[in-house]
Write a protein that holds these residues in place. Structure first.
Motif, PDB file in Angstrom:
ATOM      1  N   GLU A   3      -3.949 133.495  43.259  1.00 28.25           N
ATOM      2  CA  GLU A   3      -4.492 134.480  42.378  1.00 28.25           C
ATOM      3  C   GLU A   3      -3.517 135.084  41.374  1.00 28.25           C
ATOM      4  N   ILE A   4      -2.581 135.415  41.990  1.00 25.85           N
ATOM      5  CA  ILE A   4      -1.047 136.023  41.176  1.00 25.85           C
ATOM      6  C   ILE A   4      -0.724 135.098  40.180  1.00 25.85           C
ATOM      7  N   ARG A   5      -0.548 133.770  40.567  1.00 25.34           N
ATOM      8  CA  ARG A   5      -0.138 132.676  39.572  1.00 25.34           C
ATOM      9  C   ARG A   5      -1.379 132.500  38.571  1.00 25.34           C
ATOM     10  N   GLU A   6      -2.350 132.384  38.827  1.00 22.35           N
ATOM     11  CA  GLU A   6      -3.533 132.262  37.860  1.00 22.35           C
ATOM     12  C   GLU A   6      -3.680 133.487  36.970  1.00 22.35           C
ATOM     13  N   LYS A   7      -3.498 134.820  37.426  1.00 21.36           N
ATOM     14  CA  LYS A   7      -3.539 135.992  36.627  1.00 21.36           C
ATOM     15  C   LYS A   7      -2.343 135.814  35.600  1.00 21.36           C
ATOM     16  N   ALA A   8      -1.121 135.395  35.923  1.00 26.54           N
ATOM     17  CA  ALA A   8      -0.158 135.039  34.967  1.00 26.54           C
ATOM     18  C   ALA A   8      -0.521 134.195  34.124  1.00 26.54           C
ATOM     19  N   ARG A   9      -0.911 133.266  34.526  1.00 29.37           N
ATOM     20  CA  ARG A   9      -1.279 131.997  33.524  1.00 29.37           C
ATOM     21  C   ARG A   9      -2.021 132.544  32.587  1.00 29.37           C
ATOM     22  N   ILE A  10      -3.088 133.232  33.010  1.00 28.34           N
ATOM     23  CA  ILE A  10      -4.119 133.649  31.670  1.00 28.34           C
ATOM     24  C   ILE A  10      -3.355 134.674  30.909  1.00 28.34           C
ATOM     25  N   MET A  11      -2.725 135.671  31.503  1.00 27.69           N
ATOM     26  CA  MET A  11      -2.061 136.591  30.774  1.00 27.69           C
ATOM     27  C   MET A  11      -0.933 135.923  29.718  1.00 27.69           C
ATOM     28  N   LEU A  12      -0.161 134.925  30.116  1.00 30.43           N
ATOM     29  CA  LEU A  12       0.610 134.309  29.214  1.00 30.43           C
ATOM     30  C   LEU A  12      -0.208 133.575  28.053  1.00 30.43           C
ATOM     31  N   GLY A  13      -1.254 132.722  28.504  1.00 25.17           N
ATOM     32  CA  GLY A  13      -1.960 132.249  27.507  1.00 25.17           C
ATOM     33  C   GLY A  13      -2.665 133.262  26.647  1.00 25.17           C
ATOM     34  N   GLU A  14      -3.166 134.124  26.855  1.00 24.47           N
ATOM     35  CA  GLU A  14      -3.862 135.077  25.769  1.00 24.47           C
ATOM     36  C   GLU A  14      -2.920 135.979  25.089  1.00 24.47           C
ATOM     37  N   ASP A  15      -1.735 136.135  25.685  1.00 29.59           N
ATOM     38  CA  ASP A  15      -0.694 136.820  24.768  1.00 29.59           C
ATOM     39  C   ASP A  15      -0.376 135.588  23.662  1.00 29.59           C
ATOM     40  N   MET A  16       0.027 134.588  23.996  1.00 24.79           N
ATOM     41  CA  MET A  16       0.194 133.572  22.969  1.00 24.79           C
ATOM     42  C   MET A  16      -0.820 133.421  21.993  1.00 24.79           C
ATOM     43  N   ALA A  17      -1.913 133.303  22.632  1.00 31.98           N
ATOM     44  CA  ALA A  17      -3.220 133.213  21.644  1.00 31.98           C
ATOM     45  C   ALA A  17      -3.324 134.255  20.561  1.00 31.98           C
ATOM     46  N   ARG A  18      -3.000 135.526  21.071  1.00 26.00           N
ATOM     47  CA  ARG A  18      -2.970 136.669  20.076  1.00 26.00           C
ATOM     48  C   ARG A  18      -2.030 136.565  19.189  1.00 26.00           C
ATOM     49  N   ARG A  19      -0.801 136.072  19.382  1.00 26.06           N
ATOM     50  CA  ARG A  19       0.378 135.758  18.671  1.00 26.06           C
ATOM     51  C   ARG A  19      -0.128 134.690  17.238  1.00 26.06           C
ATOM     52  N   ILE A  20      -0.649 133.675  17.998  1.00 24.58           N
ATOM     53  CA  ILE A  20      -0.910 132.547  17.114  1.00 24.58           C
ATOM     54  C   ILE A  20      -2.011 133.138  15.943  1.00 24.58           C
ATOM     55  N   GLU A  21      -2.864 133.894  16.637  1.00 23.20           N
ATOM     56  CA  GLU A  21      -4.023 134.399  15.441  1.00 23.20           C
ATOM     57  C   GLU A  21      -3.589 135.369  14.706  1.00 23.20           C
ATOM     58  N   ASN A  22      -2.233 135.997  14.881  1.00 25.46           N
ATOM     59  CA  ASN A  22      -1.669 137.097  14.217  1.00 25.46           C
ATOM     60  C   ASN A  22      -0.583 136.384  13.283  1.00 25.46           C
ATOM     61  N   GLY A  23      -0.757 135.057  13.175  1.00 25.63           N
ATOM     62  CA  GLY A  23       0.263 134.691  12.376  1.00 25.63           C
ATOM     63  C   GLY A  23       1.813 134.455  12.651  1.00 25.63           C
ATOM     64  N   GLU A  24       2.073 134.631  14.073  1.00 22.64           N
ATOM     65  CA  GLU A  24       3.525 134.442  14.452  1.00 22.64           C
ATOM     66  C   GLU A  24       3.961 133.114  14.885  1.00 22.64           C
ATOM     67  N   GLY A  25       3.009 132.322  15.126  1.00 23.37           N
ATOM     68  CA  GLY A  25       3.288 131.016  15.358  1.00 23.37           C
ATOM     69  C   GLY A  25       3.904 130.002  13.998  1.00 23.37           C
ATOM     70  N   ALA A  26       4.378 128.952  14.203  1.00 25.19           N
ATOM     71  CA  ALA A  26       4.801 128.144  13.099  1.00 25.19           C
ATOM     72  C   ALA A  26       5.140 126.614  13.889  1.00 25.19           C
ATOM     73  N   LEU A  27       4.826 125.699  12.852  1.00 23.31           N
ATOM     74  CA  LEU A  27       5.128 124.554  12.979  1.00 23.31           C
ATOM     75  C   LEU A  27       6.672 124.233  12.641  1.00 23.31           C
ATOM     76  N   PHE A  28       7.440 123.207  13.163  1.00 24.31           N
ATOM     77  CA  PHE A  28       8.603 122.989  12.857  1.00 24.31           C
ATOM     78  C   PHE A  28       8.835 122.714  11.221  1.00 24.31           C
ATOM     79  N   PRO A  29       9.634 123.059  10.637  1.00 19.53           N
ATOM     80  CA  PRO A  29       9.985 123.062   9.240  1.00 19.53           C
ATOM     81  C   PRO A  29       9.635 121.561   8.644  1.00 19.53           C
ATOM     82  N   ASN A  30       9.146 121.216   7.681  1.00 17.03           N
ATOM     83  CA  ASN A  30       8.787 119.819   7.363  1.00 17.03           C
ATOM     84  C   ASN A  30       7.827 118.970   8.064  1.00 17.03           C
ATOM     85  N   ALA A  31       7.291 119.734   9.282  1.00 21.25           N
ATOM     86  CA  ALA A  31       6.150 118.761   9.954  1.00 21.25           C
ATOM     87  C   ALA A  31       5.163 118.485   9.294  1.00 21.25           C
ATOM     88  N   GLU A  32       4.464 119.470   8.572  1.00 20.57           N
ATOM     89  CA  GLU A  32       3.431 118.834   7.534  1.00 20.57           C
ATOM     90  C   GLU A  32       3.511 117.769   6.752  1.00 20.57           C
TER      91      GLU A  32
END
Length: 218
Positions: A68-97
């Motif tokens: 249960e703790i591992r699953e809660k941690a998994r969800i927590m990390l995933g939701e944190d990353m999702a917020r950051r992506i939606e907030n524009g904090e993520g990026a592809l490598f330079p020249n990837a596109e």
């Protein structure tokens, strides 16, 4: 022309921009609640876990904790990353596109294959417009989290022609080796020492991929 099987995190997506802070926040919560010792993790220690599916990651990172703790941690990390992506904090490598657009222009079939979950894949496709480049999308959750080399065997009959696997971790090179495919190891990603040794070509920058593909096409 070839079917190019691309890993995503560490190959196209500069994952540590969102993964590292989310990982540290999750570990702080775990430590604050007595589920693990307090520890400051290095960039290398954190990036090691990129490329694993999230369930395997937490099973290996906290093997003695309750599920249960591992699953809660998994969800927590995933939701944190999702917020950051939606907030524009993520990026592809330079020249990837530009690299993906060039390969697409050369009439290669681009295939997305990641050890991620469906929502992660769909979110990143939307945020970064990945459907401009990729013809097919596959992720491990769609296949009950079996290894990439087995997922390949399930979808490969749908496509004709040569396959080349492109990725930064052992899961990708393993997919090539176990299926008799050519591979390009992405040395600019998050591989540990020796992890890409069985790749046919190792590139040090994403811009080197199109030339490497040309060399490997039969």
């Amino acid at each position: 022309m070839a079917n190019l099987i691309f890993d995503y995190d560490g190959t196209i997506h500069e994952s540590m921009k969102t993964y590292a802070p989310a990982f540290r926040n999750t570990c702080k919560w775990l430590a604050d609640n007595g589920y693990m010792p307090v520890k400051e993790y290095t960039y290398k220690e954190i990036s090691y876990w990129l490329g694993f599916n999230s369930t395997d990651m937490w099973n290996n990172f906290l093997p003695d904790s309750d599920i249960e703790i591992r699953e809660k941690a998994r969800i927590m990390l995933g939701e944190d990353m999702a917020r950051r992506i939606e907030n524009g904090e993520g990026a592809l490598f330079p020249n990837a596109e530009q690299v993906l657009a060039e390969l697409k222009k050369q009439k290669h079939t681009l295939i997305f294959l990641s050890n991620c979950r469906i929502k992660y894949m769909e979110r990143h496709s939307r945020v970064f417009g990945l459907d401009r480049f990729f013809d097919y999308f596959y992720c491990c959750e769609e296949f009950d989290f079996i290894p990439k080399y087995q997922i390949f065997r399930l979808f490969s009959l749908q496509h004709n022609g040569q396959y080349i696997v492109i990725g930064d971790r052992f899961h990708d090179i393993e997919t090539a080796v176990k299926n008799g495919l050519k591979s390009i190891g992405c040395g600019y990603g998050y591989a540990s020492d020796g992890e890409l040794k069985d790749a046919d070509i190792i590139v040090s920058d994403i811009t080197e991929i199109p030339q490497a593909v040309k060399k490997l096409i039969c």
